[in-house]
Motif scaffolding. Structure first.
Motif, short mmCIF file in Angstrom:
data_model
loop_
_atom_site.label_atom_id
_atom_site.label_comp_id
_atom_site.label_asym_id
_atom_site.label_seq_id
_atom_site.Cartn_x
_atom_site.Cartn_y
_atom_site.Cartn_z
N VAL A 358 -19.38 -0.27 -6.85
CA VAL A 358 -19.51 -1.24 -7.79
C VAL A 358 -17.87 -2.06 -7.53
N GLU A 359 -18.20 -2.90 -7.95
CA GLU A 359 -17.13 -4.37 -7.90
C GLU A 359 -15.86 -3.92 -8.55
N GLU A 360 -14.45 -3.53 -7.98
CA GLU A 360 -13.64 -2.51 -9.11
C GLU A 360 -12.50 -3.76 -8.61
N ASP A 361 -11.90 -4.62 -9.68
CA ASP A 361 -10.05 -5.09 -9.45
C ASP A 361 -9.71 -4.86 -8.23
N ALA A 362 -9.38 -5.97 -7.12
CA ALA A 362 -8.50 -5.26 -6.11
C ALA A 362 -7.54 -4.84 -7.44
N GLU A 363 -6.77 -5.54 -7.85
CA GLU A 363 -5.46 -5.21 -7.99
C GLU A 363 -5.82 -3.35 -8.60
N ALA A 364 -6.04 -3.74 -9.25
CA ALA A 364 -6.07 -2.24 -10.40
C ALA A 364 -6.51 -0.93 -9.44
N MET A 365 -7.25 -1.21 -8.43
CA MET A 365 -7.28 -0.44 -6.81
C MET A 365 -6.48 -0.50 -6.45
N GLN A 366 -5.83 -1.50 -5.83
CA GLN A 366 -4.25 -1.29 -4.99
C GLN A 366 -3.45 -0.72 -5.85
N GLN A 367 -3.21 -0.60 -6.82
CA GLN A 367 -2.36 0.40 -7.88
C GLN A 367 -2.43 1.23 -8.18
N GLU A 368 -4.22 2.26 -8.13
CA GLU A 368 -4.05 3.40 -8.11
C GLU A 368 -3.79 3.72 -6.57
N LEU A 369 -4.39 3.45 -5.69
CA LEU A 369 -3.71 3.86 -4.26
C LEU A 369 -2.80 3.76 -4.07
N LYS A 370 -1.80 2.87 -4.72
CA LYS A 370 -0.12 2.87 -4.86
C LYS A 370 0.47 4.53 -5.06
N GLU A 371 -0.62 4.73 -5.91
CA GLU A 371 -0.15 5.73 -6.82
C GLU A 371 0.01 6.78 -5.92
N ALA A 372 -1.17 7.31 -5.61
CA ALA A 372 -1.43 7.86 -4.18
C ALA A 372 -0.78 8.08 -3.28
N PHE A 373 -0.50 7.16 -3.41
CA PHE A 373 -0.08 7.20 -1.78
C PHE A 373 1.75 7.59 -2.47
N GLY A 416 0.43 5.04 17.79
CA GLY A 416 1.22 5.92 18.24
C GLY A 416 2.23 6.50 17.47
N SER A 417 3.12 6.34 16.83
CA SER A 417 3.86 6.17 15.75
C SER A 417 4.18 7.23 15.54
N GLY A 418 3.10 7.84 14.50
CA GLY A 418 2.79 9.19 13.99
C GLY A 418 2.42 9.40 12.37
N THR A 419 3.23 7.65 12.49
CA THR A 419 3.23 7.62 10.72
C THR A 419 2.27 6.67 10.40
N VAL A 420 1.44 6.70 9.63
CA VAL A 420 0.74 5.65 8.83
C VAL A 420 1.62 5.08 7.35
N ASP A 421 2.12 3.44 7.30
CA ASP A 421 2.36 3.11 6.25
C ASP A 421 1.87 2.83 5.55
N PHE A 422 1.90 2.12 3.68
CA PHE A 422 0.80 1.59 2.95
C PHE A 422 -0.58 1.08 3.03
N ASP A 423 -0.06 -0.09 3.80
CA ASP A 423 -1.52 -0.97 4.46
C ASP A 423 -2.25 -0.56 5.44
N GLU A 424 -1.99 0.64 6.29
CA GLU A 424 -3.05 1.48 6.61
C GLU A 424 -3.48 2.25 5.80
N PHE A 425 -3.10 3.30 4.59
CA PHE A 425 -3.39 3.58 4.13
C PHE A 425 -4.86 3.18 2.97
N MET A 426 -4.75 2.44 2.13
CA MET A 426 -5.08 1.37 2.08
C MET A 426 -6.31 1.15 3.07
N GLU A 427 -5.96 0.43 3.80
CA GLU A 427 -7.34 0.56 4.67
C GLU A 427 -8.15 1.36 5.22
#
Length: 434
Positions: A358-373, A416-427
């Motif tokens: 289902v199509e979700e609002d992009a901003e709402a999805m991004q906000q939810e993922l930020k909270e999870a991150f 190979g940094s061993g870390t994942v930033d928010f953009d990578e997490f969202m992807e």
């Protein structure tokens, strides 16, 4: 003793004076004059008290009415009325009439309206003009809708009806009678308690879109399974709680429906033949959704052979926000994987995923993922370790192997940094770019 006259006391009687009874009683404590005076003053006192009370009540009433100022406003051909009570309906009629000079089509929204006895009465707002194409009722005390509530001129022109944040205690089959032009029905964040059979019969020839979302635990059978709707195109039942309630009668009224959304419905099991009536369902998704699915598909197609094992489907659905039981997942896969190969090509995968997308609002999805991150980035560094990401992916699918996890982490953590930033997490979580 000559010259002396002795008079013996009491020898000569006193003259008898007859005093009238009325005069005699007038001096008594219970005399009529005193009683008359007391009654007179008492009556005056009571009358004065009553007059003071009436003046006070009238003053309070005037003050109350003075405070009952219309809370309706016009914004871009949308009328919004806050905390409306029946005594202010005349103000609603007035602003609608004035607005028609500027707008040929109006949207009317009631926020926190008050209904006497929690009931929308028969022929509600019957004096309202017919320029209202959309009616929104948001929160308030509404629980019941009378059978002829929409039997009025303005209701016959409503194309979109929205109920939000209310309780529907009883949805009768004739509740929507009069909405002869209704094309879209939105019920969201509501408590749906009792829905009678054929609840949409009054609008079965005009209704094109049904949106029942975020309504908790309820049974859709008398919405989508009792009346066949000839014009229906889209049904969105996302973000409800269906668990194992869906059966072969749940969607029998959706034979003409082209798109059915069941996103995040906590479906734990499907009854046999639950989707058998969906004869017109289209598998087509928009380009953005196809791209997301393609990215997710390729991430799990490690050998790049154009297909993935059916065992990976649960993981992908979990990443897309759908937690399904093994039993439900097997039923869906068996239906899509017709040849029983145990593998799905991309087209088959799209067919499966389209039932949940289902199509979700992009901003709402991004906000939810930020909270999870933020929950995982406990120290606020702006990144999480690949070890934490590994745990997240394993929680989504406890059957994923260590080798498969290594391949996914390697693709995500390309530097190979061993870390994942928010953009990578969202992807990772959306299967696409930010």
């Amino acid at each position: 003793m000559a010259g002396t006259q002795i008079v013996k006391h009491g020898i000569f009687p006193k003259p008898s004076v007859k005093i009238p009874t009325a005069v005699r009683q007038a001096s008594c404590s219970r005399g009529w004059l005193r009683i008359l005076v007391q009654y007179t003053f008492g009556a005056i006192t009571v009358a004065s008290f009553i007059m003071i009370v009436m003046i006070s009540m009238r003053s309070d009433t005037k003050e109350h009415r003075k405070n009952e100022v219309s809370s309706c406003s016009l914004q871009n051909c949308r009328i919004i009325c806050n905390d409306t009570v029946p005594s202010l309906y005349e103000d609603v009629l007035s602003i609608v009439s004035e607005s028609e000079v500027l707008c040929t089509r109006l949207a009317l929204t009631f926020v926190n309206p008050y209904f006497e006895h929690e009931t929308m009465p028969a022929q509600w707002l019957s004096n309202l003009r017919s320029s209202i194409y959309r009616l929104n009722i948001i929160r308030g005390n509404l629980r019941f809708i009378a059978p002829q509530a929409f039997m009025s001129l303005f209701a016959g022109n409503i194309e979109i009806l929205v109920f939000e944040g209310i309780t529907i205690s009883n949805w009768a089959a004739d509740m929507l009678v009069g909405l002869s032009s209704l094309q879209r029905l939105d019920i969201k964040l509501c408590n749906i308690m009792n829905v009678q059979r054929n609840s949409l019969r009054a609008v079965d020839e005009t209704l094109k879109v049904i949106m029942f979302t975020y309504n908790g635990n309820w049974n859709p059978v008398n919405i989508s399974g009792s009346t066949e709707m000839s014009a229906l195109e889209t049904v969105d039942f996302s973000f409800n709680i269906f668990n194992s309630i869906l059966s072969n009668t749940s969607f029998t009224g959706l034979r003409n429906c082209k798109i059915l959304y069941l996103n995040s419905c906590n479906i734990t099991a499907l009854g046999p033949g639950a989707f058998d009536s969906l004869d017109s369902i289209e598998d087509e998704l928009n380009k953005e959704q196809i791209a997301i699915l393609k990215k997710a598909f390729e991430a799990f197609d490690h050998e790049k052979k154009g297909c993935i094992g059916t065992v990976m489907v649960g993981t992908i659905l979990g990443m897309l926000g759908h937690q399904v039981t093994d039993e439900t997942l097997k039923e869906i896969i068996d239906e899509v994987d017709e040849d029983g190969s145990g593998e799905l090509e991309f087209e088959e995968f799209v067919t499966l995923a389209s039932r949940f997308m289902v199509e979700e609002d992009a901003e709402a999805m991004q906000q939810e993922l930020k909270e999870a991150f933020r929950l995982y980035d406990k120290e606020g560094n702006g990144y999480i370790t690949t070890g934490v990401l590994r745990e997240i992916l394993r929680e989504l699918d406890d059957k994923i192997s260590a080798e498969e996890l290594d391949m996914m982490i390697e693709e995500i953590d390309s530097d190979g940094s061993g870390t994942v930033d928010f953009d990578e997490f969202m992807e990772v979580m959306t299967g696409g770019d930010d």
